[in-house]
Design a protein around this motif. Structure first.
Motif, PDB file in Angstrom:
ATOM      1  N   UNK A 197       0.827  -1.207   0.000  1.00  0.00           N
ATOM      2  CA  UNK A 197       0.000   0.000   0.000  1.00  0.00           C
ATOM      3  C   UNK A 197       0.868   1.268   0.000  1.00  0.00           C
ATOM      4  N   UNK A 198       1.896   1.307   0.835  1.00  0.00           N
ATOM      5  CA  UNK A 198       2.775   2.473   0.884  1.00  0.00           C
ATOM      6  C   UNK A 198       3.466   2.703  -0.457  1.00  0.00           C
ATOM      7  N   UNK A 208      -8.175  -2.578  -3.359  1.00  0.00           N
ATOM      8  CA  UNK A 208      -7.936  -4.006  -3.138  1.00  0.00           C
ATOM      9  C   UNK A 208      -7.096  -4.230  -1.880  1.00  0.00           C
ATOM     10  N   UNK A 209      -6.114  -3.373  -1.637  1.00  0.00           N
ATOM     11  CA  UNK A 209      -5.307  -3.529  -0.412  1.00  0.00           C
ATOM     12  C   UNK A 209      -6.166  -3.262   0.825  1.00  0.00           C
ATOM     13  N   UNK A 249      -7.425 -20.744  -0.833  1.00  0.00           N
ATOM     14  CA  UNK A 249      -7.842 -20.384  -2.193  1.00  0.00           C
ATOM     15  C   UNK A 249      -8.528 -19.025  -2.306  1.00  0.00           C
ATOM     16  N   UNK A 250      -9.454 -18.712  -1.407  1.00  0.00           N
ATOM     17  CA  UNK A 250     -10.187 -17.454  -1.531  1.00  0.00           C
ATOM     18  C   UNK A 250      -9.287 -16.251  -1.250  1.00  0.00           C
ATOM     19  N   UNK A 251      -8.429 -16.365  -0.222  1.00  0.00           N
ATOM     20  CA  UNK A 251      -7.504 -15.288   0.087  1.00  0.00           C
ATOM     21  C   UNK A 251      -6.451 -15.155  -1.008  1.00  0.00           C
ATOM     22  N   UNK A 277      -5.327 -11.114  -7.537  1.00  0.00           N
ATOM     23  CA  UNK A 277      -6.028 -10.022  -8.211  1.00  0.00           C
ATOM     24  C   UNK A 277      -5.286  -8.703  -7.988  1.00  0.00           C
ATOM     25  N   UNK A 278      -4.775  -8.498  -6.776  1.00  0.00           N
ATOM     26  CA  UNK A 278      -3.996  -7.301  -6.477  1.00  0.00           C
ATOM     27  C   UNK A 278      -2.726  -7.270  -7.325  1.00  0.00           C
ATOM     28  N   UNK A 279      -2.071  -8.399  -7.438  1.00  0.00           N
ATOM     29  CA  UNK A 279      -0.867  -8.463  -8.271  1.00  0.00           C
ATOM     30  C   UNK A 279      -1.192  -8.120  -9.721  1.00  0.00           C
ATOM     31  N   UNK A 280      -2.309  -8.609 -10.226  1.00  0.00           N
ATOM     32  CA  UNK A 280      -2.721  -8.302 -11.599  1.00  0.00           C
ATOM     33  C   UNK A 280      -2.973  -6.808 -11.774  1.00  0.00           C
TER      34      UNK A 280
END
Length: 334
Positions: free
Chosen positions: A245-246, A279-280, A294-296, A302-305
């Motif tokens: 995030x930072x 997302x963060x 799996x869900x986490x 998704x954040x990486x994408x």
């Protein structure tokens, strides 16, 4: 008519040059110099706290550590110039430590502390694994290192590392204030042209995306069959997600400023950063321990994408608009 056209062309050219100069000044005055000042100031506060309270469980010491570490992460994408001189960036942040050198070196020092441990000029020559924020994290948060050896030896090492961080950040700030900022404002020596300065700043942006996507997120993700939560950055202090995030918060103004008067590109960056930062905020996993669930894991991927989408926007749209490409950076080949 020819005079009018020529006058207009000259006016537009001068306007473009002024805009580029304003861009560099804005990045220096609003981002780089304030960031380096905050880093040095918070590092000094950390060192002062360590001198009076060096116990690993100290809330005051941990708070000062967190503030200084935040300040480093917020400028850590600026991997050029003063941060690269004398390997200062690595002296502050030896990570990833793929061979676990940090705990080994710290353990050796605590077991047999030398007189040079109390001399800042001597400690600066110690192994890079014994220096910086990640070494200090072990002393403050690792269950083994925070109780290894004697309290006196650990205290001496904690103070030495904190003082070394302060000295290193002082040197970085001094170089920026004394020479490097001026060299970026007037490209005549270190930088030969405006294009070289834009290249440097663009490379800092893409380096920031690279570190976040390929290291901060990819390392703990590992593979679906073999996730690697223990590879998460600063997991012992629960800072892994915070660093993502930072980093995004620091990269956004750089990307938007580099977009210049391209309003559509600037808005595309704002939208992309807003999506990634949202997302963060939704992730309740400070150390990415959930990469095996799996869900986490899906949310982290998704954040990486989203970070990679920002990286792609920089490479395919921003780079060409500036007339530059990412080029080689200090992390390539690591």
């Amino acid at each position: 008519m020819r005079v009018t056209v020529l006058t207009l062309a000259v006016g537009l050219s001068l306007s473009s040059l002024c805009a580029r100069a304003d861009m560099v000044d804005d990045i220096l005055d609003q981002q780089i110099l304030p960031g380096m000042t905050t880093l040095a100031s918070s590092a000094h506060q950390l060192s002062q706290v360590a001198q009076t309270d060096c116990q690993p469980g100290s809330a005051q010491l941990r708070d000062a550590y967190g503030v200084a570490f935040d300040a480093w992460i917020s400028v850590s994408h600026l991997r050029f110039g003063p941060t690269e001189t004398d390997n200062r960036a690595f002296a502050l942040a030896f990570w990833p430590d793929s061979r676990s050198k940090i705990p080994k070196v710290l353990s050796q020092i605590i077991t047999k502390p030398a007189p040079s441990l109390d001399l800042p000029s001597e400690f600066a020559s110690y192994s890079i694994a014994a220096r910086g924020f990640y070494a200090l994290e072990f002393l403050l948060y690792d269950s083994v290192l925070s109780s290894h050896g004697t309290a006196a030896a650990r205290c001496r090492l904690t103070r030495a590392i904190a003082q070394d961080i302060a000295s290193t950040t002082d040197a970085i700030l001094s170089d920026w204030q004394d020479t490097y900022a001026a060299q970026m404002r007037s490209p005549t020596d270190r930088y030969q042209s405006e294009a070289e300065i834009k290249q440097e700043l663009f490379k800092a942006l893409t380096t920031g995306f690279q570190v976040t996507a390929d290291m901060r997120l990819s390392r703990p993700l590992g593979s679906f069959d073999q996730p690697r939560p223990n590879r998460a950055e600063a997991r012992r202090s629960g800072r892994s997600l915070r660093h993502v995030r930072l980093s995004l918060q620091a990269l956004e103004p750089l990307a938007v400023t580099l977009a210049g008067d391209n309003a559509d590109l600037a808005e595309a960056f704002r939208a992309g950063f807003a999506t990634a930062l949202s997302a963060t905020a939704r992730l309740d996993d400070p150390s990415f321990a959930g990469v095996a669930d799996p869900s986490s894991r899906f949310r982290i991927e998704a954040l990486q994408n989203q970070v990679n989408a920002l990286r792609g926007l920089a490479e395919t749209d921003l780079g060409p608009s500036l007339g530059v490409d990412a080029g080689f950076n200090s992390l390539d080949g690591d």
